[in-house]
Write a protein that holds these residues in place. Structure first.
Motif, PDB file in Angstrom:
ATOM      1  N   GLU A 276      -6.522   9.487   8.245  1.00 40.55           N
ATOM      2  CA  GLU A 276      -7.234   7.959   8.392  1.00 40.55           C
ATOM      3  C   GLU A 276      -6.451   7.359   6.749  1.00 40.55           C
ATOM      4  O   GLU A 276      -6.394   7.247   6.736  1.00 40.55           O
ATOM      5  CB  GLU A 276      -8.665   8.063   7.644  1.00 40.55           C
ATOM      6  CG  GLU A 276      -9.346   6.731   8.046  1.00 40.55           C
ATOM      7  CD  GLU A 276      -9.783   6.688   9.463  1.00 40.55           C
ATOM      8  OE1 GLU A 276      -9.149   5.699   9.527  1.00 40.55           O
ATOM      9  OE2 GLU A 276     -10.172   6.981  10.169  1.00 40.55           O
ATOM     10  N   ARG A 277      -6.098   5.730   8.420  1.00 41.28           N
ATOM     11  CA  ARG A 277      -5.883   4.647   7.338  1.00 41.28           C
ATOM     12  C   ARG A 277      -5.796   4.126   5.768  1.00 41.28           C
ATOM     13  O   ARG A 277      -7.421   4.753   5.755  1.00 41.28           O
ATOM     14  CB  ARG A 277      -6.045   3.449   8.296  1.00 41.28           C
ATOM     15  CG  ARG A 277      -4.096   2.700   8.109  1.00 41.28           C
ATOM     16  CD  ARG A 277      -4.847   1.433   9.185  1.00 41.28           C
ATOM     17  NE  ARG A 277      -3.873   2.189  10.230  1.00 41.28           N
ATOM     18  CZ  ARG A 277      -2.405   1.494  10.319  1.00 41.28           C
ATOM     19  NH1 ARG A 277      -2.194   1.820   8.997  1.00 41.28           N
ATOM     20  NH2 ARG A 277      -1.911   1.979  11.200  1.00 41.28           N
TER      21      ARG A 277
ATOM     22  N   LEU B  98       0.713  -0.837   0.349  1.00 44.76           N
ATOM     23  CA  LEU B  98      -0.314  -0.326  -0.024  1.00 44.76           C
ATOM     24  C   LEU B  98       0.538   1.008   0.076  1.00 44.76           C
ATOM     25  O   LEU B  98       1.891   1.403   0.650  1.00 44.76           O
ATOM     26  CB  LEU B  98      -1.108  -0.067   1.243  1.00 44.76           C
ATOM     27  CG  LEU B  98      -1.906  -0.904   1.071  1.00 44.76           C
ATOM     28  CD1 LEU B  98      -2.993  -1.242   2.423  1.00 44.76           C
ATOM     29  CD2 LEU B  98      -2.484  -1.140   0.135  1.00 44.76           C
ATOM     30  N   PRO B  99       0.825   2.523  -0.479  1.00 43.23           N
ATOM     31  CA  PRO B  99       0.844   3.724  -0.914  1.00 43.23           C
ATOM     32  C   PRO B  99       0.266   4.404   0.824  1.00 43.23           C
ATOM     33  O   PRO B  99       0.007   4.207   1.547  1.00 43.23           O
ATOM     34  CB  PRO B  99       0.464   4.267  -1.574  1.00 43.23           C
ATOM     35  CG  PRO B  99      -0.765   4.041  -1.945  1.00 43.23           C
ATOM     36  CD  PRO B  99      -0.484   2.470  -1.590  1.00 43.23           C
ATOM     37  N   ARG B 100       2.128   4.795   0.894  1.00 42.13           N
ATOM     38  CA  ARG B 100       2.425   5.931   2.864  1.00 42.13           C
ATOM     39  C   ARG B 100       2.375   7.241   2.065  1.00 42.13           C
ATOM     40  O   ARG B 100       2.735   8.283   1.219  1.00 42.13           O
ATOM     41  CB  ARG B 100       3.165   5.524   3.376  1.00 42.13           C
ATOM     42  CG  ARG B 100       4.007   4.607   3.682  1.00 42.13           C
ATOM     43  CD  ARG B 100       3.513   3.080   3.027  1.00 42.13           C
ATOM     44  NE  ARG B 100       3.425   1.910   4.074  1.00 42.13           N
ATOM     45  CZ  ARG B 100       3.261   0.475   4.309  1.00 42.13           C
ATOM     46  NH1 ARG B 100       2.616   0.607   3.122  1.00 42.13           N
ATOM     47  NH2 ARG B 100       3.510  -0.006   5.446  1.00 42.13           N
TER      48      ARG B 100
ATOM     49  N   CYS C 286     -11.064   3.069  -3.540  1.00 42.28           N
ATOM     50  CA  CYS C 286     -11.303   1.805  -2.772  1.00 42.28           C
ATOM     51  C   CYS C 286     -12.840   2.992  -1.107  1.00 42.28           C
ATOM     52  O   CYS C 286     -12.719   1.156  -0.066  1.00 42.28           O
ATOM     53  CB  CYS C 286      -9.886   1.378  -1.795  1.00 42.28           C
ATOM     54  SG  CYS C 286      -9.460   2.398  -0.312  1.00 42.28           S
ATOM     55  N   VAL C 287     -12.615   3.546  -0.943  1.00 40.30           N
ATOM     56  CA  VAL C 287     -13.584   3.715   0.086  1.00 40.30           C
ATOM     57  C   VAL C 287     -13.022   3.598   0.889  1.00 40.30           C
ATOM     58  O   VAL C 287     -14.000   3.167   2.096  1.00 40.30           O
ATOM     59  CB  VAL C 287     -15.035   3.903   0.197  1.00 40.30           C
ATOM     60  CG1 VAL C 287     -16.013   4.890   0.813  1.00 40.30           C
ATOM     61  CG2 VAL C 287     -15.481   3.809  -1.594  1.00 40.30           C
ATOM     62  N   GLY C 288     -11.882   3.585   2.048  1.00 40.22           N
ATOM     63  CA  GLY C 288     -11.496   2.591   3.228  1.00 40.22           C
ATOM     64  C   GLY C 288     -11.461   3.802   4.436  1.00 40.22           C
ATOM     65  O   GLY C 288     -11.496   3.198   5.178  1.00 40.22           O
ATOM     66  N   CYS C 289     -11.071   5.693   3.822  1.00 34.71           N
ATOM     67  CA  CYS C 289     -10.997   6.246   4.385  1.00 34.71           C
ATOM     68  C   CYS C 289     -12.220   7.097   4.926  1.00 34.71           C
ATOM     69  O   CYS C 289     -11.639   8.522   4.414  1.00 34.71           O
ATOM     70  CB  CYS C 289      -9.411   6.960   4.112  1.00 34.71           C
ATOM     71  SG  CYS C 289      -9.546   7.840   2.227  1.00 34.71           S
ATOM     72  N   VAL C 290     -12.803   7.005   5.319  1.00 35.82           N
ATOM     73  CA  VAL C 290     -14.029   7.726   5.354  1.00 35.82           C
ATOM     74  C   VAL C 290     -14.052   8.674   7.057  1.00 35.82           C
ATOM     75  O   VAL C 290     -14.180   8.111   7.170  1.00 35.82           O
ATOM     76  CB  VAL C 290     -15.710   6.939   5.084  1.00 35.82           C
ATOM     77  CG1 VAL C 290     -15.411   6.992   3.838  1.00 35.82           C
ATOM     78  CG2 VAL C 290     -15.555   6.282   6.059  1.00 35.82           C
TER      79      VAL C 290
ATOM     80  N   ARG D 254     -14.419  11.153   1.523  1.00 35.61           N
ATOM     81  CA  ARG D 254     -13.669  10.013   1.540  1.00 35.61           C
ATOM     82  C   ARG D 254     -12.237  10.753   1.635  1.00 35.61           C
ATOM     83  O   ARG D 254     -12.207  12.029   1.665  1.00 35.61           O
ATOM     84  CB  ARG D 254     -12.954   9.568   0.269  1.00 35.61           C
ATOM     85  CG  ARG D 254     -13.844   8.709   0.061  1.00 35.61           C
ATOM     86  CD  ARG D 254     -14.079   8.324  -2.129  1.00 35.61           C
ATOM     87  NE  ARG D 254     -14.084   9.278  -2.261  1.00 35.61           N
ATOM     88  CZ  ARG D 254     -14.676  10.463  -3.822  1.00 35.61           C
ATOM     89  NH1 ARG D 254     -13.888   8.851  -4.261  1.00 35.61           N
ATOM     90  NH2 ARG D 254     -15.004  10.915  -4.158  1.00 35.61           N
TER      91      ARG D 254
ATOM     92  N   GLY E 178      -9.040   8.049  -3.964  1.00 34.60           N
ATOM     93  CA  GLY E 178     -10.347   7.589  -3.858  1.00 34.60           C
ATOM     94  C   GLY E 178     -11.099   6.467  -4.957  1.00 34.60           C
ATOM     95  O   GLY E 178     -12.427   6.489  -5.020  1.00 34.60           O
TER      96      GLY E 178
ATOM     97  N   GLY F  35      -6.238   2.872   2.119  1.00 27.73           N
ATOM     98  CA  GLY F  35      -6.326   2.264   0.511  1.00 27.73           C
ATOM     99  C   GLY F  35      -4.739   2.910  -0.441  1.00 27.73           C
ATOM    100  O   GLY F  35      -3.992   2.897  -0.394  1.00 27.73           O
ATOM    101  N   CYS F  36      -6.059   3.022  -1.355  1.00 26.74           N
ATOM    102  CA  CYS F  36      -5.768   3.559  -3.089  1.00 26.74           C
ATOM    103  C   CYS F  36      -4.968   4.618  -2.041  1.00 26.74           C
ATOM    104  O   CYS F  36      -3.529   5.379  -3.128  1.00 26.74           O
ATOM    105  CB  CYS F  36      -6.536   3.252  -3.695  1.00 26.74           C
ATOM    106  SG  CYS F  36      -8.089   4.360  -3.549  1.00 26.74           S
TER     107      CYS F  36
END
Lengths: 252, 303
Positions: free
Chosen positions: A211-212, A49-51, A220-224, A237, A218, A214-215
């Protein structure tokens, strides 16, 4: 089209305990807004995963990242040296919106301090009155850089420098002009206290959230995060709709 | 150098190449900022339900060696918004759209299907295998009888070909594959994510707010290849293969194992251009190895 480019590391220096400043050189100019971030790719096959790292400064084709080596990825970054390369994305997310006139108060906490430097430089270039107020655990970093741009107020958790306490407590005992727009990046408890302070003072405030991810762009909608927009609770997001949001809308 | 024809016909859908996007890892506007979407064989959009879903609390993402866990929980804006925003945007691209359908019940799966019947969507992918949604989701995907029931019900109301997406979190994936084939599915896709978990040693809590999440990325590829291989021998439906595809060679491996088309997922979160890179990589691989078309590549498998 947005892209990911290979950047050469010009410098990667420890500037405070666990805090590194990395200077990168890209083949093209970087057009970054204050408060945007880049994805840093480790490309080691294991840590995929990108930082997402906030942009401290971007000038021409030079990119400065100041980060805390805290997890496995940033520790790998800390181990890189001059001459190594890294892949980085174009600037991502939405940055701070600078006011047209008046004062900007830039409030940074810990590794929330670095993105405020590029913001301070952009604000000064726009002719705004710049005040920075920073909260550190103990050791300071980027102090001289901020002092060159405007007034700098400092708070430390242990009282080793500046005000002994939180940066919001420091603000409460300071004179902040009435024409101030507050821009901030830092840990959630600090942002929450800051938004409350701004509401009491009637100052507009923009906060950059973490927030943690993913991509980072925009998909993966991981960081809402949750916002209260005129009574409607909406999810946004952090990477794409933010990371900067209207502080009075954020549900902490 | 061999002249290569990458086109495939997947369950009646003509695709210019066999590469599509795995649902949940593609968003038209966002992914389209990095590459020309029209270069793909098809796109599979994020799971959509009849009504909006909030998804799970954060953190929703955790990294693992060679992969990641996600517990997004199918957050989606609902079919109405999806038609307006996502399909509205995709109209301008020369690429077939496969809609991934989510639901908590047979009624909900049928409702979203009916809402999309009049759209330009080329095909449906029935998501009965999301490990992050307890009701519905994986509940349907782990039981052959329930999988068949929902497939049959959706097939009855659907006016488009139907892919059923299978979960690897079962003892025997071929039993589920056979059940949905008998129930009238037009194709299957596999694998959805593997159920995984990580613990934060500092907080002594799971890294994901949901506790568990779906494990994906190159680390899961051998499991996916094995399952595609098993399902290929169990049913005759077309197979969309996915699970850890990072390169054109990975895609070739899935095709040899029995897939008829492939989807790129986690790789596209790691590197937004991964789906088109896989198309180019597959083309280069086939040119180098002398495969004129996908059928020739598939036929070369000796296993």
């Amino acid at each position: 089209m947005k892209k990911i480019s290979v950047a050469g590391i010009k410098e990667n220096m420890l500037i405070a305990p666990d805090i590194y400043r990395m200077e990168l050189e890209l083949s093209e100019d970087i057009n970054a807004l204050p408060g945007q971030f880049v994805n840093v790719y480790l490309d080691d096959g294991a840590h995929l995963l990108p930082r997402p790292i906030s942009i401290c400064r971007a000038e021409d084709n030079r990119l400065t990242l100041v980060y805390r080596a805290v997890g496995v990825g940033t520790k790998i970054m800390a181990g890189l040296t001059e001459g190594d390369t890294l892949r980085v994305s174009d600037p991502l997310g939405n940055g701070f919106t600078l006011p047209e006139s008046g004062t900007v108060l830039l409030v940074g906490g810990g590794v929330g301090v670095p993105p405020m430097l590029g913001t301070a430089i952009a604000a000064k270039a726009k002719g705004l009155n710049v005040i920075a107020a920073h909260g550190y655990r103990s050791e300071l970093f980027l102090k001289e850089e901020f002092e060159r741009v405007g007034q700098l107020l400092i708070a430390t958790d242990d009282g080793s420098a500046g005000y002994h306490g939180t940066v919001v407590e420091l603000l409460r005992s300071s004179d902040i002009p009435a024409d101030t727009t507050v821009l901030s990046c830092g840990p959630k408890p600090m942002l929450k206290a800051l938004v409350q302070y701004c509401e009491e003072k009637g100052l507009p405030v923009q906060v950059s959230l973490e927030e943690r991810m993913g991509c980072g762009f925009g998909a993966c909608v991981g960081c809402v995060c949750k916002l209260n927009q005129n009574g409607n609770i909406v999810q946004k997001r952090v990477c794409k709709d933010g990371p900067v949001f209207n502080g009075s809308e954020v549900i902490f | 150098m061999t002249k290569v024809d990458l086109s495939v016909n997947f369950a009646g859908l003509q695709m210019k190449n066999p590469v599509t996007t795995a649902s949940g890892t593609f968003a038209a506007r966002e992914s389209g900022e990095f590459y020309d979407i029209s270069r793909l064989g098809a796109v599979i959009t994020k799971g959509v339900a009849a009504e909006p879903w909030q998804g799970n609390p954060t953190p929703r993402i955790a990294e693992t060696y060679g992969g990641m866990l996600n517990a997004v929980g199918l957050q989606n804006p609902g079919a109405e918004e999806y038609i307006k925003k996502e399909l509205g945007y995709l109209k301008d691209f020369d690429v077939p759209v496969i809609a991934n359908l989510a639901g908590h019940s047979i009624e909900e799966y049928c409702a979203v299907t009916e809402m999309l019947n009049d759209t330009d969507v080329a095909m449906y992918e029935l998501n009965i295998s999301c490990p992050n949604v307890k009701l519905g989701g994986i509940g349907f995907g782990t039981d052959p009888k329930m999988a068949a029931e929902v497939t049959e019900a959706v097939k009855k109301v659907s006016r488009k070909p139907l892919i059923v997406k299978l979960t690897p979190n079962v003892t025997d994936i071929t039993a589920i594959a056979k059940a949905v084939e008998s129930a009238g599915a037009d194709a299957v896709s596999l694998i959805n994510t593997l159920l995984g978990m990580r613990i934060d040693l500092r907080s002594k809590r799971p890294l994901l707010a949901n506790g568990t999440g779906g494990f994906s990325g190159p680390a899961v590829k051998p499991v996916a290849i094995r399952m595609v291989y098993q399902v290929r021998r169990a049913i005759s439906l077309p197979i969309l293969g996915l699970g850890g595809i990072m390169t054109g060679e990975d895609a070739a491996e899935f095709l040899m194992a029995g897939a008829d088309a492939v989807a790129v997922g986690t790789a596209a979160l790691v590197d937004p251009t991964a789906p088109v890179d896989v198309v180019e990589g597959l083309k280069a691989f086939m040119e180098r190895e002398g495969y004129e078309n996908i059928a020739a590549l598939k036929a070369a498998f000796k296993g």
